[in-house]
Write a protein that holds these residues in place. Structure first.
Motif, PDB file in Angstrom:
ATOM      1  N   ASN A 284       0.755  -1.180   0.096  1.00  0.00           N
ATOM      2  CA  ASN A 284      -0.121  -0.166  -0.152  1.00  0.00           C
ATOM      3  C   ASN A 284       0.854   1.304   0.027  1.00  0.00           C
ATOM      4  O   ASN A 284       0.284   2.393   0.302  1.00  0.00           O
ATOM      5  CB  ASN A 284      -1.018   0.100   1.093  1.00  0.00           C
ATOM      6  N   SER A 285       2.129   1.237  -0.369  1.00  0.00           N
ATOM      7  CA  SER A 285       2.907   2.405  -0.334  1.00  0.00           C
ATOM      8  C   SER A 285       2.876   2.807  -1.815  1.00  0.00           C
ATOM      9  O   SER A 285       2.918   1.945  -2.521  1.00  0.00           O
ATOM     10  CB  SER A 285       4.130   2.081   0.113  1.00  0.00           C
TER      11      SER A 285
ATOM     12  N   SER B 180      -0.729  13.805   2.896  1.00  0.00           N
ATOM     13  CA  SER B 180      -1.922  13.577   3.840  1.00  0.00           C
ATOM     14  C   SER B 180      -2.246  14.698   4.525  1.00  0.00           C
ATOM     15  O   SER B 180      -1.602  15.655   4.670  1.00  0.00           O
ATOM     16  CB  SER B 180      -1.500  12.247   4.427  1.00  0.00           C
TER      17      SER B 180
ATOM     18  N   VAL C 128      -3.990  15.638   8.422  1.00  0.00           N
ATOM     19  CA  VAL C 128      -4.382  15.225   9.777  1.00  0.00           C
ATOM     20  C   VAL C 128      -5.299  16.481  10.358  1.00  0.00           C
ATOM     21  O   VAL C 128      -4.812  17.409  10.368  1.00  0.00           O
ATOM     22  CB  VAL C 128      -3.061  14.904  10.271  1.00  0.00           C
TER      23      VAL C 128
ATOM     24  N   ARG D  51       5.960  14.638  14.951  1.00  0.00           N
ATOM     25  CA  ARG D  51       4.941  13.388  14.729  1.00  0.00           C
ATOM     26  C   ARG D  51       3.724  13.491  15.572  1.00  0.00           C
ATOM     27  O   ARG D  51       3.776  14.075  16.818  1.00  0.00           O
ATOM     28  CB  ARG D  51       5.972  12.271  15.057  1.00  0.00           C
TER      29      ARG D  51
ATOM     30  N   SER E   4      -0.114  11.434  16.995  1.00  0.00           N
ATOM     31  CA  SER E   4      -0.847  10.288  16.881  1.00  0.00           C
ATOM     32  C   SER E   4      -1.978  10.448  17.789  1.00  0.00           C
ATOM     33  O   SER E   4      -2.101  11.472  18.664  1.00  0.00           O
ATOM     34  CB  SER E   4       0.099   9.206  17.449  1.00  0.00           C
ATOM     35  N   GLU E   5      -2.812   9.510  17.697  1.00  0.00           N
ATOM     36  CA  GLU E   5      -3.642   9.296  18.867  1.00  0.00           C
ATOM     37  C   GLU E   5      -3.185   8.397  19.911  1.00  0.00           C
ATOM     38  O   GLU E   5      -2.791   7.451  19.997  1.00  0.00           O
ATOM     39  CB  GLU E   5      -5.049   8.804  18.523  1.00  0.00           C
TER      40      GLU E   5
ATOM     41  N   SER F 253      -2.939   4.500  20.099  1.00  0.00           N
ATOM     42  CA  SER F 253      -2.810   3.884  18.646  1.00  0.00           C
ATOM     43  C   SER F 253      -1.558   3.907  18.414  1.00  0.00           C
ATOM     44  O   SER F 253      -0.755   4.578  18.834  1.00  0.00           O
ATOM     45  CB  SER F 253      -3.585   5.086  17.810  1.00  0.00           C
ATOM     46  N   ASP F 254      -1.363   2.736  17.551  1.00  0.00           N
ATOM     47  CA  ASP F 254      -0.085   2.753  16.917  1.00  0.00           C
ATOM     48  C   ASP F 254       0.374   3.323  15.898  1.00  0.00           C
ATOM     49  O   ASP F 254       1.415   3.474  15.110  1.00  0.00           O
ATOM     50  CB  ASP F 254       0.270   1.255  16.633  1.00  0.00           C
ATOM     51  N   GLU F 255      -0.662   4.156  15.304  1.00  0.00           N
ATOM     52  CA  GLU F 255      -0.542   4.962  13.948  1.00  0.00           C
ATOM     53  C   GLU F 255       0.188   6.253  14.360  1.00  0.00           C
ATOM     54  O   GLU F 255      -0.396   6.927  15.113  1.00  0.00           O
ATOM     55  CB  GLU F 255      -1.993   4.869  13.333  1.00  0.00           C
ATOM     56  N   VAL F 256       1.160   6.428  13.613  1.00  0.00           N
ATOM     57  CA  VAL F 256       1.713   7.566  13.585  1.00  0.00           C
ATOM     58  C   VAL F 256       1.776   8.583  12.397  1.00  0.00           C
ATOM     59  O   VAL F 256       2.018   7.910  11.371  1.00  0.00           O
ATOM     60  CB  VAL F 256       3.474   7.664  14.341  1.00  0.00           C
ATOM     61  N   ALA F 257       1.524   9.882  12.322  1.00  0.00           N
ATOM     62  CA  ALA F 257       1.618  10.470  11.134  1.00  0.00           C
ATOM     63  C   ALA F 257       2.879  11.706  11.191  1.00  0.00           C
ATOM     64  O   ALA F 257       2.785  12.255  12.336  1.00  0.00           O
ATOM     65  CB  ALA F 257       0.241  11.500  10.816  1.00  0.00           C
TER      66      ALA F 257
END
Length: 115
Positions: free
Chosen positions: A5-6, A15, A17, A33, A35-36, A39-43
């Motif tokens: 998916n990259s 993107s 945020v 960076r 994140s929530e 969550s493991d997701e980092v922007a």
């Protein structure tokens, strides 16, 4: 080998945020960076490479500058007399006269060009 998916190499990517979704900001190894919590997701919101090959490093407090920029963008959107819809604002890191700044613009406007 690319991650699944990259985007293909050489493909421009961006993107957005929403500030309301950020519950954790960090500055690590020259990256801002977000994140929530939980969550493991980092922007990655900003990195020195965004300014080109010879860009200076991001300031150590650039993530806290983002909080001020978000607050100011919200005020500007709320108080704009030429914007009856109180359009959201987009913040992005840019170099201006050799210094990193958060630039603000409306989604209906063109992206500001770096100076």
């Amino acid at each position: 080998m690319r991650k699944r998916n990259s985007p293909p190499v050489g493909t421009a990517r961006s993107s957005l945020v929403r500030a309301d979704a950020i519950t954790r900001l960090s500055m690590y190894d020259g990256y801002v960076r977000a994140s929530e919590l939980g969550s493991d997701e980092v922007a990655v919101l900003a990195k020195a490479e965004d300014g080109g090959h010879n860009a200076p490093p991001l300031p150590g407090d650039f993530h806290t500058d983002l909080i001020s920029a978000i607050t100011q963008a919200r005020r500007d959107a709320h108080n704009a007399t030429d914007d009856p819809d109180e359009e959201d604002r987009i913040l992005m890191a840019q170099l201006e006269d050799g210094d990193w700044v958060w630039k603000t613009f409306r989604p209906s406007e063109p992206e500001p060009k770096p100076s």
